[in-house]
Every structure is written in structure tokens, then in C-alpha cells.
Write an enzyme that holds these catalytic residues in place. Structure first.
Site: not given
Length: 456
Positions: A25, A154, A169, A333, A363, A366, A405, A440
Site C-alpha cells: 500500500k 479506541e 487520535n 527525449r 515537421h 527524427y 524533405s 535521387r
């Protein structure tokens, strides 16, 4: 007054059956911290020479969770009452020190209240923390004669007349170590529960002519215990309301105090604005004029002056210099660092990466294990490929670089100052200063081409 040396006993042996949990608990959290940790922190702030933790159920889990605390672990193999718990700790008490008794499931007890209790303890007597309740059902009643405390009865052992008493108490008390050991040795279990009650030492002290001084807490919530998740959730809201009130009075604008959670420590400047449903965890510093949008989570981070964090952004173990903008829906992060005026937009993730002054990652990007210079533009869809399945590698991008991009930078790789990376490029080798890198596949165009037709 001059206080004696003091040690603290924290009772934490209960199983917490009504929590319906495999976790002890006292390890359930309030404001992001285990309930018992709140109590340990209060004991340490109060200057306890030793903290004795009486444990029973879930001992291994407790020891793992509290391994960084300097505790004396005291096993209560059988739960035979609070007096029995204190008897297990008694061999560790010094005769000339005071012993303060606390509970691991009473997390909001304040250092200020405990200090008042400590100061109020009479020489050779007992300091007792009590409260008055409109409905004292279930609690031990404080009995008095001519205003002086004579004992605690008690609820199950109380007469009908005693059950009319409203002063109860809290279980928190302080007494001299030698006296405590003597009284504990005299306890019996001749009561309805068949348990050894710590409360019986009050009557023993009174019989010896010792003075018992009652002190009241500043707030009722300080002495409220937790037996189930409903009670825990209520105390959570009480705590959060208190923290929000302190911040508002200190000049922080919380748009809705009822929808703000502080699970750590917040240091702040002036004119800070925090929107709804923001969570602050760990140690967070916000500079002057910082704005945090709705739904953000900020953990163990430093946010500089004039930064703006747009909605639903997560910032963890990061450092932001002045005038940075982040989000919405960005994630910083551990190890992320933004220099002055840097911008991280929506769906951008950074980890162990530095973004230089005035640089932008607008946008869908990573950036991991990367060092990015000043005034760099990171195009949408850029990925630093930092992991080969076994090891991490670093990407270095110089000042004034333009990254088009849908670029992949396969680390380890360095891009020189002023270079341009064409859209759709996979960079596998270093790029020189002011160079254009393009990789490319040549475009092919077939005139008059017709789409396939589905066969019937």
C-alpha cells in the site's frame, strides 16, 4: 526551544488489502511519489538522526523501491497492532533521543506541523497530534480530565459516552526514547481486537504523572490516511489544489487550477502561463514569460525565457535556451538541447541531439544522436539513421545547412557548413562545405501510359 536529537519510526507493515493490488500500500503514488517516500522526505527534512521503517508485507518490493534512502529496516513478521510494531523498533532507540512515530500511508503530514509537535513535547512527557471531527466514528477518542489529556480509547472499546467525544487520535506522537521503551514493555493486548495499541502509552504516561500535550495540524488532510484508491485519489486532488494555489499566489497563471498536476518541483520566473491538463514531473525550471499549451508533459527539464511550448508536447530531460518554440505534438527525449531561437514543430522527435541557434525542424522528423549547427533548415521527413542494430552513431550538421524533405542521413556522417541536401536524398558519405548532395533515382517518364484495368 532546543530540541533533543530525534529519530523517526515509520509504520509501513500493512498489506493494504482494500487497494486490491500486488503492490504494498505505501508504495502507491501520490503526486508521482510513493506515499511512504513523502513521509521519509518529511522525516529527513525535520533532521531525523535515524529513520526506522517497520515493514511486513512486500518487503522485497519496499527495499527495492527505497534502496536510495538511508533506512533502518525493522521487520514486523506478524501484524499485532501499532504497539507491537513499535516494540520491534524499540531496541534501536537511544535513551536520550526523542522518538517520533509516523505512518507510511499518511503522506501529507507537513514538516511545519511536525516541528510544532516536536517543540510542544513536554520534558518527560508526550507530544500528541489530535484533531476534532464532526463524525469521529471509527477513531480513537482523546479522554481528558480538567482539560488535561488522560488517555486514548479506541472506538471498539469506547463507552457510549466516550463515543460522543469529537477529539480523536491521529496516531502521530513523540516521546523520549527511554520513556518510550519502558511504556512499550508494559503494553498488553487485553482489548476487543486482541492487539497491542501504541495509544495505551498515553494512559501509562498519565499514571506516572507525565504531561501529555495535544497539538493540532494546520490542515485535516495532513493526517488523513489511505486505505483504498478512492481515498488516495481524494488526497491527490487535495495536494494538487494546494500546489496550484501556491503557484497562483507566486505569480504563475494556471488557466484552470483544477486541471494541473505537479509531480515534483517547479521553479519559475515571472509571467509564466500554463494552460489546462499540463503535467510537471521531477525538477522543472521555467524562465520568464514561458507559455505552455494544453496537454503538455514537462519532466526534469529547463525551459528558458520567452519559450513557447504548443499543445500536446512531451519534454523530458531536455534543455531549451531563450525564445525557442516547440510543437504541437513534438517530443523531446533525454539529451535534447535547443539553442536560442530554435524551432521544433509538429511530429518532430529529438533524442541526444542539439539544435543550434535559429535552426528549424518544422515537421515529421527524427533527430537522434545529432549535433546541428546554427541557422539550419531541416526539411519534413528528415531522419538521422543513428542505429545499425547494435550501436549508435552520430550525425553532425554544420551551420547554414539546408536539408531538403525526405532526407535520410546514415550515421556516422558529417555535413559541412553551407551545404545543401536535395530532397529525397540518402546521405551515406560526408558532404563538403557549400556542396550540393543529391542521390535521387533518375526520373523516368512514359508518355501515353495507361493504368491497368481490372479484369472482369
Amino acid at each position: 526551544m532546543l530540541n533533543n536529537a530525534m529519530s523517526v519510526v515509520i509504520l509501513a507493515a500493512g498489506k493494504g488489502t482494500r487497494m486490491y493490488s500486488d503492490l504494498p500500500k505505501v508504495l502507491h503514488t501520490l503526486a508521482g511519489k510513493a506515499m511512504v517516500q513523502h513521509v521519509i522526505d518529511a522525516a529527513n527534512e525535520l533532521g531525523a538522526a535515524h529513520v526506522h521503517l517497520v515493514y511486513g508485507h512486500g518487503g522485497d518490493l519496499l527495499k527495492q523501491a527505497l534502496k536510495d534512502d538511508n533506512l533502518n529496516w525493522v521487520l514486523q513478521a506478524e501484524q499485532l497492532g501499532t504497539g507491537h510494531a513499535m516494540q520491534q523498533a524499540a531496541p534501536f532507540f537511544a535513551d536520550d533521543e526523542d522518538i517520533l512515530m509516523l505512518y507510511g500511508d499518511v503522506p501529507l503530514i507537513s514538516v511545519e506541523t511536525l516541528q510544532r509537535l516536536r517543540d510542544a513535547k513536554p520534558q518527560g512527557g508526550i507530544g500528541l497530534l489530535t484533531v476534532k471531527l464532526d463524525d469521529p466514528t471509527g477513531y480513537g477518542r482523546i479522554t481528558r480530565e480538567n482539560g488535561k489529556v488522560t488517555g486514548i480509547v479506541e472506538h471498539k472499546d469506547a463507552t457510549d459516552e466516550q463515543r460522543q467525544i469529537q477529539e480523536i487520535n491521529t496516531g502521530i506522537l513523540i516521546a523520549n526514547g527511554a520513556d518510550m521503551k519502558r511504556w512499550l514493555a508494559k503494553l498488553t493486548n487485553n482489548n476487543a481486537q486482541g492487539e497491542y495499541y501504541i495509544t495505551d502509552i498515553i494512559a501509562l504516561a498519565y499514571q506516572e504523572g507525565r504531561e501529555i500535550v495535544a497539538v493540532h495540524p494546520q490542515r485535516l488532510s495532513e493526517v488523513e490516511g489511505v486505505n483504498n484508491r478512492l481515498q488516495l485519489s481524494r488526497l491527490e486532488r487535495v495536494y494538487q489544489s494546494e500546489q496550484a494555489e501556491k503557484l497562483l499566489l507566486a505569480g504563475v497563471m494556471l488557466r484552470d487550477p483544477a486541471r494541473f498536476d505537479l509531480r515534483g518541483t517547479l521553479t519559475h520566473g515571472r509571467d509564466v502561463e500554463i494552460d489546462t491538463n499540463v503535467i510537471i514531473e521531477g525538477n522543472v525550471t521555467l524562465g520568464n514569460r514561458v507559455k505552455i499549451g494544453t496537454g503538455c508533459v514537462i519532466k526534469n527539464s529547463v525551459i528558458g525565457d520567452d519559450c513557447e511550448i504548443s499543445p500536446y508536447t512531451v519534454v523530458e530531460d531536455a534543455n531549451l535556451a531563450a525564445a525557442c518554440t516547440i510543437g504541437p505534438f513534438a517530443r523531446l527525449r533525454p539529451g535534447a538541447e535547443l539553442l536560442e531561437g530554435a524551432h521544433v514543430g509538429n511530429f518532430v522527435e529529438m533524442k541526444k541531439a542539439r539544435l543550434g541557434k535559429g535552426s528549424k525542424a518544422g515537421h515529421l522528423t527524427y533527430l537522434g544522436d545529432a549535433e546541428i549547427g546554427d541557422n539550419v533548415n531541416i526539411g519534413a521527413g528528415t531522419i538521422t539513421c543513428n542505429y545499425d542494430g547494435a550501436n549508435k552513431f552520430k550525425t553532425i550538421i554544420g551551420d547554414d545547412v539546408f536539408v531538403g524533405s525526405d532526407t535520410q542521413l546514415v550515421a556516422p556522417v558529417t555535413v559541412g557548413k553551407g551545404a545543401t541536401i536535395a530532397a529525397g536524398t540518402t546521405v551515406t558519405r560526408n558532404v563538403g562545405e557549400n556542396a550540393l548532395a543529391i542521390s535521387r533515382v533518375p526520373q523516368t517518364q512514359k508518355e501515353g501510359w495507361r493504368r491497368p484495368v481490372k479484369k472482369k
